[in-house]
Design an enzyme around this catalytic site. Structure first.
Site, PDB file in Angstrom:
ATOM      1  N   LYS A 210       0.849  -1.199   0.000  1.00 54.39           N
ATOM      2  CA  LYS A 210       0.000   0.000   0.000  1.00 54.39           C
ATOM      3  C   LYS A 210       0.886   1.252   0.000  1.00 54.39           C
ATOM      4  O   LYS A 210       1.837   1.332   0.770  1.00 54.39           O
ATOM      5  CB  LYS A 210      -0.908  -0.024   1.227  1.00 54.39           C
ATOM      6  CG  LYS A 210      -1.990   1.046   1.225  1.00 54.39           C
ATOM      7  CD  LYS A 210      -2.868   0.895   2.475  1.00 54.39           C
ATOM      8  CE  LYS A 210      -4.006   1.903   2.501  1.00 54.39           C
ATOM      9  NZ  LYS A 210      -4.788   1.805   3.750  1.00 54.39           N
TER      10      LYS A 210
ATOM     11  N   SER B 219      -9.815   2.274   2.778  1.00 52.10           N
ATOM     12  CA  SER B 219      -8.911   2.930   1.868  1.00 52.10           C
ATOM     13  C   SER B 219      -8.022   1.984   1.058  1.00 52.10           C
ATOM     14  O   SER B 219      -7.537   2.358  -0.013  1.00 52.10           O
ATOM     15  CB  SER B 219      -8.019   3.891   2.652  1.00 52.10           C
ATOM     16  OG  SER B 219      -7.151   3.196   3.522  1.00 52.10           O
TER      17      SER B 219
ATOM     18  N   SER C 272      -9.917  -0.071   6.939  1.00 56.86           N
ATOM     19  CA  SER C 272      -9.288   0.018   5.612  1.00 56.86           C
ATOM     20  C   SER C 272      -8.616  -1.248   5.105  1.00 56.86           C
ATOM     21  O   SER C 272      -8.239  -1.327   3.938  1.00 56.86           O
ATOM     22  CB  SER C 272      -8.265   1.153   5.592  1.00 56.86           C
ATOM     23  OG  SER C 272      -8.924   2.398   5.610  1.00 56.86           O
TER      24      SER C 272
END
Lengths: 508, 98
Positions: free
Chosen positions: A87, A162, A186
């Site tokens: 990420k 997210s 997330s």
């Protein structure tokens, strides 16, 4: 040299465990495996947009080193040669860290995050950086300044957020493993809506050093994978005490791998949270959740209904605590030491340049939350908002303590609804925030929590996730429950859920 | 409480974000709805409940005071928007009247 197409198709569908064992035995080389995934990314990522940066050459060089180590019979990590998607909120030197924001476009970090370091030290091959809502603020990846990621199950729908990029990369077979970060859901919410596995370790279970902070008291890196055992192996690699993060827990990592291998939940007390269901939950979500709870019961678990009365206040408390912390954390984006600077014409003051840069560099949701946080922390409102939210946080922890005195784990749907359409909720922040209704309590209380796939909702054919919540440092229990579900559900489905995923090219 | 565009402009100034008029028009009602919704926290939390600032109990952490190399200056300045003479170059920090 690319392996033939048929081999690529086969390689990318293997689990991380199988890839690691084939690489170790020499049946496959790490270079072949990496190339197959890079080819897959080249094929489908134009459509999915899971990656913000593909680090192909370096990935192949890392894979070559892994192959050399194995050929020389050097000791390698349990996931040696397995590709992973990182990420883009964790630093990795040599690749840009953007956090999905224009304010950090092209910024090259001067050091590696501890999580990144551990991945590299364990011979895992990092393929690139994945898309996210700007600074991890969002539940759909639509808040990325670089465009949304698409859900491989339906390209018109969101992959969650997210960490939508990490979840979509794993679901679309672009990588068998990914790293996410979970501040309010997330990791777990994207896992739920993409039919993948996502785990938020106990707060402090994995290091936040080199993770660009959103809300420091809530953020936690964790594993994303297609199977429970793959997630457990990755969890073990990244978890553990780090002297660079004073909030990381100096205790042994719970034995998540053994738990994932055992899948035995006989005699386990499983609490169903009565507040996390009913109105606002999609019928298919409730149906699959109900069936999964029955399945747990048939596998020998004792099901008990548990009330956590303050969970309904978790969402409002979170949307005060998070903005308060993020307004302070994001103050460092001041156009002085890193990232974007606009309006520096030799006349404008530092303060004017700062305000112009933050106006140009931050997206709408980031601005919303910074302003809410500024409001909540301003004198005169502090007690009524932030102070009260911190008290609610205490009440939620007490609900968990009480529940865990009766049961070993709690379960709920991971998210009230399945993946929604891109654009559907962008102008309605409150409706967007509702996506994290079930996941937020565990961030506020800091306990371990995970989402596992439990089928497709009959009404829309989209994945549904079951959330398991365990007490702090009992992360192993998550894997025990997840593995039990997986072992029982896959034969019933006739194979992994992701086998039913339409090919991205064909889905258009 | 009805947040006005002026209130939002004020908060934005405190947060060092130069919002446009158009943004203020959109943000004020949105923030109003959010604040009204989060104000529900006052319904439950009574006086005698201690606040939690952190999920798990924390104690201060000390480490030995050892010398460790810091990041190389070149590397840190490479990420800066402007650098000069091995330092961060910043816009003026004092007003005309200073």
């Amino acid at each position: 040299m690319s392996p033939p197409e048929a081999a690529t198709a086969e390689i990318i569908r293997l689990t991380a465990v199988d890839l690691a064992s084939k690489i170790k035995s020499g049946e496959l080389s790490a270079v072949e495996v990496t190339q197959a995934h890079l080819d897959r990314i080249a094929d489908v990522d134009g459509t999915i947009h899971a990656f913000l940066y593909v680090d192909g050459e370096r990935a192949l060089r890392s894979a070559t080193r892994v192959d050399a180590k194995i050929a020389a019979r050097e000791s390698v990590g349990p996931l040696a040669g397995v590709p992973l998607a990182l990420k883009d909120i964790l630093t990795y030197t040599g690749a840009p860290t953007t956090c999905g924001s224009k304010i950090l476009e092209g910024w090259l970090p001067p050091y590696d995050a501890t999580v990144t370091r551990r991945l590299l030290d364990h011979d895992i091959v990092i393929l690139g950086k994945t898309n996210l809502d700007e600074f991890a603020m969002g539940s759909s990846t639509e808040n990325s300044a670089y465009g949304p990621t698409r859900n491989p199950w339906d390209l018109d729908r969101i992959p969650g957020g997210s960490g939508g990029g990490s979840a979509a990369a794993v679901a679309a077979f672009e990588a068998p493993l990914a790293i996410g970060t979970d501040t309010g859901g997330s990791i777990r919410q994207p896992a739920a809506v993409t039919g993948t596995v996502g785990v938020k370790p106990t707060y402090g279970g994995s290091s936040r050093y080199g993770l660009v902070a959103l809300a420091s008291s809530l953020d936690q890196p964790g594993p994303c994978a297609r199977t429970v055992l793959d997630a457990a192996l990755l969890h073990q690699v990244i978890a553990g005490h780090d002297p660079c993060d004073s909030t990381s827990v100096d205790q042994p990592v719970p034995d998540v791998v053994t738990a994932a291998r055992s899948a035995d939940i006989r005699g386990m007390k499983v609490g169903v949270v009565s507040e996390l269901g009913g109105e606002g939950y999609a019928p298919g979500v409730e149906q699959r959740f109900g069936e999964a709870v029955e399945l747990l019961s048939s596998l020998g678990a004792e099901i008990i209904e548990v009330s956590c009365p303050h969970f309904v206040y978790a969402l409002p408390a979170y949307y005060l605590i998070l903005p308060a912390e993020c307004s302070s954390n994001l103050a460092k984006f001041d156009a002085m030491r890193f990232g974007l600077r606009v309006g520096d014409d030799g006349v404008a003051s530092a303060e004017q340049v700062m305000a112009a840069t933050r106006e140009a560099g931050f997206g709408a949701e980031v601005k919303r939350r910074i302003i809410i946080g500024t409001y909540a922390l301003s004198s005169g409102y502090y007690e009524a908002y932030y102070g009260q939210a911190q008290k609610v946080r205490t009440l939620i922890s007490r609900d968990f303590d009480k529940a865990f005195s009766q049961v070993d784990v709690l379960v709920s749907p991971s998210t009230p609804i399945t993946a929604f359409k891109i654009g559907e909720k962008v102008d309605d922040p409150l409706a967007m925030y509702m996506n994290d209704l079930c996941t937020i309590p565990s961030n506020l209380a800091g306990n371990a929590s995970a989402s596992f796939p439990i089928g497709l909702a009959p009404e829309d054919g989209l994945p549904v996730g079951l959330q398991v919540m365990a007490p702090p440092l009992a992360d192993d229990r998550l894997y025990r429950v997840g593995a039990a579900l997986e072992a029982a559900l896959e034969p019933a489905w006739g194979g992994p859920l992701l086998d039913r995923l339409p090919e991205p090219e064909a889905a258009r | 409480m009805a947040l006005t565009t002026e209130d939002v402009a004020n908060l934005a100034r405190l947060a060092r974000i130069e919002l446009s008029e158009a943004e203020l028009e959109i943000l004020a009602p949105q923030l109003d709805v959010i604040l009204e919704s989060v104000a529900r926290v006052s319904e439950v939390a009574a006086q005698d409940i201690p606040p939690t600032s952190h999920a798990l109990p924390l104690t201060n952490v000390f480490r030995d005071d050892e010398l460790r190399p810091s990041l190389p200056r070149e590397l840190v300045l490479a990420g800066a928007p402007a650098a000069e003479q091995m330092r961060f170059r910043v816009p003026r920090i004092l007003g005309e009247e200073a």
